[in-house]
Design an enzyme around this catalytic site. Structure first.
Site, PDB file in Angstrom:
ATOM      1  CG  ASP A   1      -6.770  -5.512   4.703  1.00 44.82           C
ATOM      2  OD1 ASP A   1      -7.033  -5.120   3.552  1.00 44.82           O
ATOM      3  OD2 ASP A   1      -5.923  -4.952   5.425  1.00 44.82           O
TER       4      ASP A   1
ATOM      5  CG  ASN B   1     -12.989  -0.032   0.975  1.00 42.83           C
ATOM      6  OD1 ASN B   1     -13.534  -0.998   1.505  1.00 42.83           O
ATOM      7  ND2 ASN B   1     -11.719   0.285   1.256  1.00 42.83           N
TER       8      ASN B   1
HETATM    9  C1  IPE Z   1     -10.864  -2.644   5.550  1.00 43.41           C
HETATM   10  O1  IPE Z   1      -9.803  -2.838   4.698  1.00 43.41           O
HETATM   11  C2  IPE Z   1     -12.148  -2.594   4.764  1.00 43.41           C
HETATM   12  C3  IPE Z   1     -12.664  -3.873   4.299  1.00 43.41           C
HETATM   13  C4  IPE Z   1     -12.135  -5.038   4.537  1.00 43.41           C
HETATM   14  C5  IPE Z   1     -13.863  -3.793   3.518  1.00 43.41           C
HETATM   15  P1  IPE Z   1      -9.010  -1.601   4.064  1.00 43.41           P
HETATM   16  O2  IPE Z   1      -7.942  -2.172   3.231  1.00 43.41           O
HETATM   17  O3  IPE Z   1      -9.951  -0.678   3.405  1.00 43.41           O
HETATM   18  O4  IPE Z   1      -8.414  -0.881   5.357  1.00 43.41           O
HETATM   19  P2  IPE Z   1      -7.125   0.045   5.500  1.00 43.41           P
HETATM   20  O5  IPE Z   1      -7.181   1.066   4.395  1.00 43.41           O
HETATM   21  O6  IPE Z   1      -5.926  -0.813   5.397  1.00 43.41           O
HETATM   22  O7  IPE Z   1      -7.235   0.637   6.864  1.00 43.41           O
HETATM   23  C1  IPE Z   2      -9.524  -6.324   1.115  1.00 46.11           C
HETATM   24  O1  IPE Z   2      -8.334  -6.323   0.418  1.00 46.11           O
HETATM   25  C2  IPE Z   2     -10.720  -6.145   0.240  1.00 46.11           C
HETATM   26  C3  IPE Z   2     -11.431  -4.886   0.435  1.00 46.11           C
HETATM   27  C4  IPE Z   2     -11.036  -3.865   1.154  1.00 46.11           C
HETATM   28  C5  IPE Z   2     -12.674  -4.741  -0.254  1.00 46.11           C
HETATM   29  P1  IPE Z   2      -7.599  -4.992  -0.012  1.00 46.11           P
HETATM   30  O2  IPE Z   2      -8.100  -4.588  -1.346  1.00 46.11           O
HETATM   31  O3  IPE Z   2      -7.710  -3.950   1.029  1.00 46.11           O
HETATM   32  O4  IPE Z   2      -6.113  -5.509  -0.130  1.00 46.11           O
HETATM   33  P2  IPE Z   2      -4.810  -4.801   0.385  1.00 46.11           P
HETATM   34  O5  IPE Z   2      -5.024  -4.416   1.818  1.00 46.11           O
HETATM   35  O6  IPE Z   2      -4.599  -3.617  -0.484  1.00 46.11           O
HETATM   36  O7  IPE Z   2      -3.731  -5.823   0.247  1.00 46.11           O
HETATM   37 MG    MG Z   3      -6.563  -3.410   2.608  1.00 43.90          MG
END
Ligand code: IPE
Ligand code: IPE
Ligand code: MG
Length: 244
Positions: A24, A72
């Site tokens: 993340d 997502n």
């Molecule tokens: C968790 O990250 C999902 C993945 C790493 C695929 P998110 O960015 O989707 O989680 P939240 O929204 O911060 O809980």
């Molecule tokens: C993790 O990074 C990747 C996926 C969830 C696929 P994010 O896209 O959630 O990045 P942040 O949390 O918005 O920084």
């Molecule tokens: Mg995220």
């Protein structure tokens, strides 16, 4: 501490067998670099490459990476399309490397709802690496912990209705067999990067006795040294599983 020094502190005899990662922070990394979110995802792929390589080198048997959650889909369509395409391209690009390094590629999640091209790429990579057993790289894609439990419950209900399965036979072991993760063991260590201390509907059943490691690094900045540190941290803990 430098990478070499950290590596020398890892006890190869008590490695976590299964490490799961919630990667993340790609979007926030991009924001601090004044770039569009997609650059964060592109940079994040490099981190995946590094971590897969070092995990394999130190002898981790199973590495699960949470790449796309059932939630997502609620992101803007452009980002969803970009992410799924990025996974598709990189699975293809990385396939020769999996084969060279004897890495078995696997997916968990409701892959049947993914774009057709991605389904084919994932299937192809699984088929071409199924004979390898040095390390399993398990990609969680269109995966959700609740989906996993619901899906297992529906399949068990079907067995009861159509195949005469006995309700009394539903114990932890049987239930686990209906989860996407079957036959893999539960993770010993979960790493979440990106500062947030939450599970975000990742493994729910499987994390019951997993050690949790939260890193404040954004995923594109997460290094081999950070990965080693997480393992060292794991090895210093005393797992009691409810006993004394
Ligand atoms: C968790 O990250 C999902 C993945 C790493 C695929 P998110 O960015 O989707 O989680 P939240 O929204 O911060 O809980
Ligand atoms: C993790 O990074 C990747 C996926 C969830 C696929 P994010 O896209 O959630 O990045 P942040 O949390 O918005 O920084
Ligand atoms: Mg995220």
């Amino acid at each position: 501490m430098n990478e070499e020094k950290l590596l020398s502190q890892i006890d190869k005899n008590t490695l976590p067998m299964h490490i799961a990662i919630i990667m993340d922070g790609n979007g926030r990394w991009a924001k601090t670099h004044k770039k569009a979110r997609v650059y964060g995802h592109i940079k994040g792929v490099k981190t995946v490459e590094t971590i897969v390589e070092v995990a394999k080198n130190i002898g981790i048997r199973i590495l699960t990476i949470f790449a796309f959650s059932t939630e997502n889909w609620q992101r803007p369509k452009d980002e969803v399309d970009f992410l799924l395409d990025l996974i598709c391209q990189n699975t293809k690009r990385y396939l020769p490397n999996f084969m060279k390094n004897k890495i078995r590629f696997k997916t968990i999640g409701k892959t049947e709802d993914l774009p057709y091209r991605l389904i084919n790429t994932l299937r192809d990579a699984q088929r071409k690496t199924e004979k390898y057993d040095e390390m399993i790289l398990n990609l969680a894609i269109n995966y959700g912990g609740r989906l996993d439990i619901l899906n297992a419950t529906q399949n068990i209900a079907k067995q009861i209705k159509n195949e005469g399965m006995n309700i009394k036979d539903i114990d932890e072991k049987t239930f686990s067999k209906y989860l996407y993760t079957d036959p893999l063991p539960d993770p010993d260590l979960l790493i979440r990067t990106g500062k947030e201390k939450r599970i975000s509907n990742f493994f729910l059943w499987q994390l019951s006795y997993t050690e949790l490691h939260f890193s404040s690094k954004m995923w594109p900045n997460f290094s081999a040294a950070d990965f080693y540190q997480a393992i060292i941290d794991f090895q210093r803990r005393k797992r009691r599983f409810g006993r004394l």
